[in-house]
Design a protein around this motif. Structure first.
Motif: not given
Length: 518
Positions: A183-202, A224-230
């Protein structure tokens, strides 16, 4: 004698030096033959891992302070196919090793830094993304990488159907202890496309099951933060949420919560909407099974379950038991809910996979019952109070200035046994409204987009029609009382409800009256 010793010493020194030179040459040959930190050792391993052919524009080795190489313009083509876009393109790939690892771990890389990574995943269900996707030799690579970084990368998932791909803009990505056998460990931060927002995961991923990729273990936590439902036209609000998950790529169990402090529908008032959910996600197919979702709007709890499928659409059921009307209606109304009271409802809903406006695409079939209703506008409630008193035959026969204000406050009931929503218009059958002294049933529709209502039905009262009004209207209606008088039933008359959600208009549906319907 001294010269003999000096000559012997010199020979010994030369022999030692020659020995070191020979050892150095042999070691150099060994390094050359088994040097692990070069393109022809590392790059084929990458090609094997991703079932791709690999192209390299240029690369060069470096030896100090650490051994390794730099490769430029690296392209991986899935299964060597030139008919589809490359699986991955890399501007610069830097592999760094260690001289200590060279001796004790010849297949060990200290770091792999990827700059300008662009990954393109074929559409789900296509031959390029079928059972052979990422399938390769059954024997795993022996390579181990302490850390892989791929910051400022782009991941594109092609959705097919002629629509633009989903683009995930990856700000930071770090993989540690990367190996095919553990098993490997991961840590990622990216912009989610739908709905647009910032997502971090580890969390942790692997070991990779090459012959059964969906069975690859996955676990971790995300935010997930700031996901725009508009982005879903017809609703609005900014969503944030936390989740923890574990399982395999084809069945990830997720538990978490979300908050939308300003959720609203159309031009409705913002409403605080929170959820706690338990779901299963199939990462191979892009589908979600909602096992148990408990949403809270104000003080009303909503139970939801269903399926979300990228190809088939959203199907879910929801129910409210003992909720508040104002919590549910407020998010639809610009000036707030027009009534307060208790609400019970159940329904099934469907949202097709391709749509531009959420309310126009949403399809609902269900039923509801609203009780203990009171209108928030004082004038409207006074009108209902006065009408109820007169319909019961207990109201004043003459119009009095304070009669409506002094009438007892009454509660209304509204029920619909069959409600369907299509193209933003709700159709009602078996619609029933009741207050003390009068009740009505009928059918009609309500437009969620422009808030207009159009309902026709039958009104029943305990008293005569003329007694339900005051003043001149009461006198004018006396001649028609016999037309609507039913034996042992009081008055039965056709009625029409029109106007808008905020300002409804109720009138008699009299034969030949052109003003009763528009």
């Amino acid at each position: 004698m001294k010269s003999v010793k000096t000559g012997a010493t010199a020979k010994w020194i030369v022999a030692v030096i020659a020995g070191f030179v020979v050892i150095g040459i042999l070691f150099g040959v060994y390094l050359w033959s088994r040097w692990p930190y070069r393109g022809r050792e590392v790059l084929p391993a990458l090609a094997q891992a991703f079932s791709s052919t690999i192209q390299v524009g240029s690369y060069q080795r470096f030896y100090f302070p650490h051994p390794g190489f730099v490769a430029h313009n690296v392209i991986l083509r899935l299964h060597g196919s030139t008919n589809i876009p490359p699986l991955a393109a890399v501007d610069t790939l830097t592999a760094t090793g260690s001289y200590v690892d060279f001796i004790f771990g010849p297949h060990h890389l200290h770091a792999l830094d990827v700059q300008g990574l662009h990954v393109q995943i074929p559409s789900s269900g296509t031959s390029e993304n079928g059972t052979q996707f990422l399938s390769g030799p059954s024997s795993p690579s022996a390579a181990i990488v302490d850390e892989i970084t791929a910051d400022q990368s782009v991941l594109e998932v092609n959705t097919g159907q002629g629509k633009p791909p989903l683009r995930f803009f990856i700000h930071t990505l770090t993989l540690k202890d990367v190996s095919a056998s553990k098993s490997m460990s991961y840590k990622v931060a990216f912009t989610n496309p739908v709905p647009p927002g910032e997502l971090t995961a580890e969390g942790f991923l692997g070991p990779l099951k090459r012959n059964d990729l969906g069975n690859t273990p996955l676990s971790g936590k995300s935010r997930l933060t700031g996901a725009d439902l508009g982005v879903f036209r017809g609703i609005a609000g900014k969503l944030q949420g936390d989740a923890s998950f574990h399982g395999s790529l084809s069945r990830v169990e997720i538990q978490g919560s979300t908050d939308v402090p300003d959720f609203r529908v159309g031009q409705g008032q913002p409403e605080y909407l929170a959820t706690r959910f338990h779901a299963y996600v199939n990462g191979m197919l892009g589908s979600v099974s909602l096992q148990n979702v408990q949403a809270t709007a104000g003080h009303t709890k909503i139970d939801v379950s269903g399926e979300i499928d990228r190809q088939q659409g959203w199907r879910f059921a929801f129910a409210v038991a003992g909720g508040r009307v104002q919590d549910l209606m407020g998010m639809f109304a610009h000036d707030g809910a027009p009534v307060t009271g208790a609400a019970t409802l159940h329904a099934e809903a469907f949202v097709p996979p391709q749509h531009e406006h959420f309310l126009k695409a949403l399809q609902i079939s269900g039923a509801f019952a609203l009780s203990g209703l009171h209108f928030t506008q004082a004038q409207t409630q006074q009108t209902i109070n006065g009408f109820s008193q007169r319909a019961s035959g207990t109201g004043p026969k003459k119009k009095e200035a304070n009669a409506a204000a002094e009438a007892p406050i009454v509660a209304s009931e509204l029920k619909a046994q069959n409600v369907t929503l299509r193209n933003g218009v709700a159709q009602f059958t078996n619609l029933a409204f009741a207050i003390p002294g009068a009740d009505a049933d009928g059918l009609g529709n309500f437009n969620l987009l422009n808030k207009r209502v159009d309902v026709t039905g039958t009104l029943r009262m305990d008293t005569d029609l003329s007694h339900a009004t005051t003043g001149v209207k009461s006198i004018l209606l006396k001649p028609v009382d016999p037309l609507f008088k039913k034996k042992d039933q009081g008055t039965v008359a056709p009625v029409h409800l029109s106007g808008t959600y905020d300002h409804p208009i109720v009138g008699l549906e009299l034969p030949g009256d052109k003003n009763t319907r528009k």
